[in-house]
Design a protein around this motif. Sequence first.
Motif, PDB file in Angstrom:
ATOM      1  N   VAL A 231       0.841  -1.205   0.000  1.00  7.19           N
ATOM      2  CA  VAL A 231       0.000   0.000   0.000  1.00  7.19           C
ATOM      3  C   VAL A 231       0.873   1.251   0.000  1.00  7.19           C
ATOM      4  O   VAL A 231       0.761   2.112  -0.879  1.00  7.19           O
ATOM      5  CB  VAL A 231      -0.951   0.007   1.212  1.00  7.19           C
ATOM      6  CG1 VAL A 231      -1.780   1.299   1.208  1.00  7.19           C
ATOM      7  CG2 VAL A 231      -1.873  -1.205   1.197  1.00  7.19           C
ATOM      8  N   GLN A 232       1.749   1.352   0.968  1.00  5.63           N
ATOM      9  CA  GLN A 232       2.633   2.507   1.068  1.00  5.63           C
ATOM     10  C   GLN A 232       3.545   2.622  -0.146  1.00  5.63           C
ATOM     11  O   GLN A 232       3.766   3.716  -0.676  1.00  5.63           O
ATOM     12  CB  GLN A 232       3.474   2.404   2.340  1.00  5.63           C
ATOM     13  CG  GLN A 232       4.483   3.536   2.516  1.00  5.63           C
ATOM     14  CD  GLN A 232       5.361   3.335   3.744  1.00  5.63           C
ATOM     15  OE1 GLN A 232       5.160   2.419   4.534  1.00  5.63           O
ATOM     16  NE2 GLN A 232       6.350   4.192   3.900  1.00  5.63           N
ATOM     17  N   THR A 233       4.063   1.484  -0.604  1.00  6.38           N
ATOM     18  CA  THR A 233       5.024   1.504  -1.716  1.00  6.38           C
ATOM     19  C   THR A 233       4.366   1.905  -3.026  1.00  6.38           C
ATOM     20  O   THR A 233       4.916   2.714  -3.781  1.00  6.38           O
ATOM     21  CB  THR A 233       5.705   0.128  -1.860  1.00  6.38           C
ATOM     22  OG1 THR A 233       6.300  -0.234  -0.605  1.00  6.38           O
ATOM     23  CG2 THR A 233       6.777   0.169  -2.927  1.00  6.38           C
ATOM     24  N   THR A 234       3.190   1.348  -3.323  1.00  3.90           N
ATOM     25  CA  THR A 234       2.527   1.711  -4.583  1.00  3.90           C
ATOM     26  C   THR A 234       2.043   3.153  -4.558  1.00  3.90           C
ATOM     27  O   THR A 234       2.059   3.834  -5.593  1.00  3.90           O
ATOM     28  CB  THR A 234       1.352   0.771  -4.889  1.00  3.90           C
ATOM     29  OG1 THR A 234       0.434   0.748  -3.780  1.00  3.90           O
ATOM     30  CG2 THR A 234       1.832  -0.634  -5.181  1.00  3.90           C
ATOM     31  N   LYS A 235       1.644   3.654  -3.401  1.00  2.00           N
ATOM     32  CA  LYS A 235       1.241   5.067  -3.322  1.00  2.00           C
ATOM     33  C   LYS A 235       2.432   5.974  -3.623  1.00  2.00           C
ATOM     34  O   LYS A 235       2.284   7.006  -4.284  1.00  2.00           O
ATOM     35  CB  LYS A 235       0.645   5.384  -1.951  1.00  2.00           C
ATOM     36  CG  LYS A 235      -0.768   4.829  -1.777  1.00  2.00           C
ATOM     37  CD  LYS A 235      -1.381   5.221  -0.438  1.00  2.00           C
ATOM     38  CE  LYS A 235      -2.817   4.723  -0.342  1.00  2.00           C
ATOM     39  NZ  LYS A 235      -3.459   5.082   0.952  1.00  2.00           N
ATOM     40  N   ILE A 237       4.935   5.125  -5.549  1.00  2.00           N
ATOM     41  CA  ILE A 237       5.184   4.962  -6.985  1.00  2.00           C
ATOM     42  C   ILE A 237       4.257   5.855  -7.798  1.00  2.00           C
ATOM     43  O   ILE A 237       4.688   6.550  -8.729  1.00  2.00           O
ATOM     44  CB  ILE A 237       5.019   3.487  -7.399  1.00  2.00           C
ATOM     45  CG1 ILE A 237       6.152   2.640  -6.797  1.00  2.00           C
ATOM     46  CG2 ILE A 237       4.994   3.346  -8.922  1.00  2.00           C
ATOM     47  CD1 ILE A 237       5.917   1.148  -6.898  1.00  2.00           C
ATOM     48  N   PHE A 238       2.980   5.881  -7.444  1.00  4.46           N
ATOM     49  CA  PHE A 238       2.029   6.669  -8.224  1.00  4.46           C
ATOM     50  C   PHE A 238       2.173   8.169  -7.963  1.00  4.46           C
ATOM     51  O   PHE A 238       1.860   8.982  -8.837  1.00  4.46           O
ATOM     52  CB  PHE A 238       0.596   6.173  -7.974  1.00  4.46           C
ATOM     53  CG  PHE A 238       0.271   4.960  -8.780  1.00  4.46           C
ATOM     54  CD1 PHE A 238      -0.240   5.078 -10.064  1.00  4.46           C
ATOM     55  CD2 PHE A 238       0.523   3.689  -8.287  1.00  4.46           C
ATOM     56  CE1 PHE A 238      -0.508   3.957 -10.834  1.00  4.46           C
ATOM     57  CE2 PHE A 238       0.259   2.558  -9.041  1.00  4.46           C
ATOM     58  CZ  PHE A 238      -0.257   2.689 -10.326  1.00  4.46           C
ATOM     59  N   GLU A 239       2.658   8.531  -6.799  1.00  3.57           N
ATOM     60  CA  GLU A 239       2.996   9.929  -6.572  1.00  3.57           C
ATOM     61  C   GLU A 239       4.154  10.336  -7.479  1.00  3.57           C
ATOM     62  O   GLU A 239       4.158  11.420  -8.070  1.00  3.57           O
ATOM     63  CB  GLU A 239       3.375  10.151  -5.103  1.00  3.57           C
ATOM     64  CG  GLU A 239       3.728  11.597  -4.777  1.00  3.57           C
ATOM     65  CD  GLU A 239       4.152  11.784  -3.335  1.00  3.57           C
ATOM     66  OE1 GLU A 239       4.432  12.928  -2.958  1.00  3.57           O
ATOM     67  OE2 GLU A 239       4.211  10.784  -2.589  1.00  3.57           O
ATOM     68  N   PHE A 240       5.138   9.448  -7.606  1.00  4.31           N
ATOM     69  CA  PHE A 240       6.271   9.682  -8.499  1.00  4.31           C
ATOM     70  C   PHE A 240       5.808   9.812  -9.945  1.00  4.31           C
ATOM     71  O   PHE A 240       6.284  10.678 -10.695  1.00  4.31           O
ATOM     72  CB  PHE A 240       7.262   8.528  -8.350  1.00  4.31           C
ATOM     73  CG  PHE A 240       8.272   8.395  -9.449  1.00  4.31           C
ATOM     74  CD1 PHE A 240       9.338   9.273  -9.555  1.00  4.31           C
ATOM     75  CD2 PHE A 240       8.169   7.362 -10.384  1.00  4.31           C
ATOM     76  CE1 PHE A 240      10.283   9.136 -10.575  1.00  4.31           C
ATOM     77  CE2 PHE A 240       9.105   7.212 -11.393  1.00  4.31           C
ATOM     78  CZ  PHE A 240      10.161   8.113 -11.489  1.00  4.31           C
ATOM     79  N   LEU A 241       4.860   8.970 -10.351  1.00  6.08           N
ATOM     80  CA  LEU A 241       4.356   9.001 -11.721  1.00  6.08           C
ATOM     81  C   LEU A 241       3.376  10.145 -11.963  1.00  6.08           C
ATOM     82  O   LEU A 241       3.047  10.444 -13.105  1.00  6.08           O
ATOM     83  CB  LEU A 241       3.664   7.669 -12.057  1.00  6.08           C
ATOM     84  CG  LEU A 241       4.548   6.418 -12.068  1.00  6.08           C
ATOM     85  CD1 LEU A 241       3.700   5.178 -12.304  1.00  6.08           C
ATOM     86  CD2 LEU A 241       5.644   6.525 -13.112  1.00  6.08           C
ATOM     87  N   ASP A 242       2.893  10.740 -10.872  1.00  6.23           N
ATOM     88  CA  ASP A 242       1.882  11.796 -10.958  1.00  6.23           C
ATOM     89  C   ASP A 242       0.597  11.271 -11.594  1.00  6.23           C
ATOM     90  O   ASP A 242      -0.024  11.917 -12.435  1.00  6.23           O
ATOM     91  CB  ASP A 242       2.420  13.008 -11.727  1.00  6.23           C
ATOM     92  CG  ASP A 242       1.590  14.260 -11.461  1.00  6.23           C
ATOM     93  OD1 ASP A 242       0.882  14.294 -10.442  1.00  6.23           O
ATOM     94  OD2 ASP A 242       1.632  15.190 -12.294  1.00  6.23           O
ATOM     95  N   ILE A 243       0.225  10.068 -11.171  1.00 11.17           N
ATOM     96  CA  ILE A 243      -1.024   9.430 -11.598  1.00 11.17           C
ATOM     97  C   ILE A 243      -1.786   9.056 -10.333  1.00 11.17           C
ATOM     98  O   ILE A 243      -1.192   8.598  -9.352  1.00 11.17           O
ATOM     99  CB  ILE A 243      -0.755   8.170 -12.441  1.00 11.17           C
ATOM    100  CG1 ILE A 243       0.052   8.527 -13.694  1.00 11.17           C
ATOM    101  CG2 ILE A 243      -2.062   7.489 -12.842  1.00 11.17           C
ATOM    102  CD1 ILE A 243       0.501   7.317 -14.507  1.00 11.17           C
ATOM    103  N   ASP A 244      -3.091   9.234 -10.348  1.00  8.83           N
ATOM    104  CA  ASP A 244      -3.896   8.911  -9.170  1.00  8.83           C
ATOM    105  C   ASP A 244      -3.773   7.431  -8.817  1.00  8.83           C
ATOM    106  O   ASP A 244      -3.909   6.556  -9.687  1.00  8.83           O
ATOM    107  CB  ASP A 244      -5.366   9.255  -9.415  1.00  8.83           C
ATOM    108  CG  ASP A 244      -5.598  10.757  -9.485  1.00  8.83           C
ATOM    109  OD1 ASP A 244      -4.771  11.506  -8.941  1.00  8.83           O
ATOM    110  OD2 ASP A 244      -6.601  11.171 -10.111  1.00  8.83           O
ATOM    111  N   TRP A 245      -3.536   7.152  -7.548  1.00  4.31           N
ATOM    112  CA  TRP A 245      -3.451   5.773  -7.060  1.00  4.31           C
ATOM    113  C   TRP A 245      -4.818   5.122  -7.124  1.00  4.31           C
ATOM    114  O   TRP A 245      -5.850   5.767  -6.908  1.00  4.31           O
ATOM    115  CB  TRP A 245      -2.935   5.776  -5.624  1.00  4.31           C
ATOM    116  CG  TRP A 245      -2.742   4.418  -5.015  1.00  4.31           C
ATOM    117  CD1 TRP A 245      -1.703   3.581  -5.202  1.00  4.31           C
ATOM    118  CD2 TRP A 245      -3.619   3.753  -4.096  1.00  4.31           C
ATOM    119  NE1 TRP A 245      -1.846   2.431  -4.465  1.00  4.31           N
ATOM    120  CE2 TRP A 245      -3.027   2.503  -3.774  1.00  4.31           C
ATOM    121  CE3 TRP A 245      -4.853   4.084  -3.516  1.00  4.31           C
ATOM    122  CZ2 TRP A 245      -3.625   1.598  -2.901  1.00  4.31           C
ATOM    123  CZ3 TRP A 245      -5.455   3.180  -2.645  1.00  4.31           C
ATOM    124  CH2 TRP A 245      -4.838   1.954  -2.348  1.00  4.31           C
TER     125      TRP A 245
END
Length: 328
Positions: A231-235, A237-245
């Motif tokens: 959960v923490q890790t994918t959030k 990742i998606f913050e890095f990608l600038d895409i909504d989790w």
Amino acid sequence: MQVKRTGIVALSSFYIIALLVIGELLLYKDNRESSRNKRSIFTRTNPGNETDLPLIFVGGVPSSGTTLMRSMLDAHPDIRCSPETRLLSWLMLELKEWHRGEDETHRLAEAGVVPYVLDTAVTKFMLQIIKHHSTPKSFFCNKDPLLLLDMIYLKKLFRNAKFIYMVRDGRANAHSLVSRNVTILGVEPTSYRTMLQFWNRASLQMYASCNVLGEAVCLPVHYEKLVLQPVQTTKKIFEFLDIDWNPEVLHHERHVKETLSQFEFLTDQVKKPIYLDALTSWFGKIPLDVERDMAKIAPMLKILGYDPNNREPNYGEPDDFVSGIVKY
């Protein structure tokens, strides 16, 4: 997992790789300032120029969790990653062959095939593969583990690209490859020592390139964290990608049949929900002489935050999702 300082041997190797990438770094330098704004670099695109597409490249040493990562990305409704084709890695190998000697470089130049021409051809070929080998979505992703050996060149071709660099304990990585008899770049899986040496070389180059590109462009993701705290890790990742989790990324097994290839490594594992068995499957499997020399064989272990002298490391505790306490 904190990255630790290393000794003279590891630092010397690091600088060797840094010298290898310095030429491409000079080409990249002019665009570095514009990459400091994370949001703008990934969302600003020119519809008339496909090289501005915000491509996502997933890679790392084979068996480092790249298939799991791309399966989780594929579970997101706005991302299309799909199985690896290996075509792009093969193209990079051929490109290096074309420039292996001065004679070949001069031969190409005399024929009018200057670097710009090759770069344009490579860019168009890659875009055709990435965009058209499956159903398109809002964001295009390509998973090809060893392609990240050339991430600086890829950044030159695709200025809005981002890279997810999968990192895994090299001992687990080597065990996975040796136990399944997987040959990588001509490296026969004849011994743990040989495979760990390969892991160290590839990890060093990817790590150095990732540092050159910077945290706004390249994100190292530890496999152990991805499976223990998804959960923490994918959030992150998606913050890095600038895409909504989206919580569906935690349930890749629901979607993987749509994009599964029998030719990808470990497809039997990504059919299942996140599980922890692979974290410790290498315990007790590495020969004692290799264990004894581990710090010398694979100094990148320490740089990436692993203790080469701990034969049964504790990678952390599973989060509430993995433990079944919280559901998404």
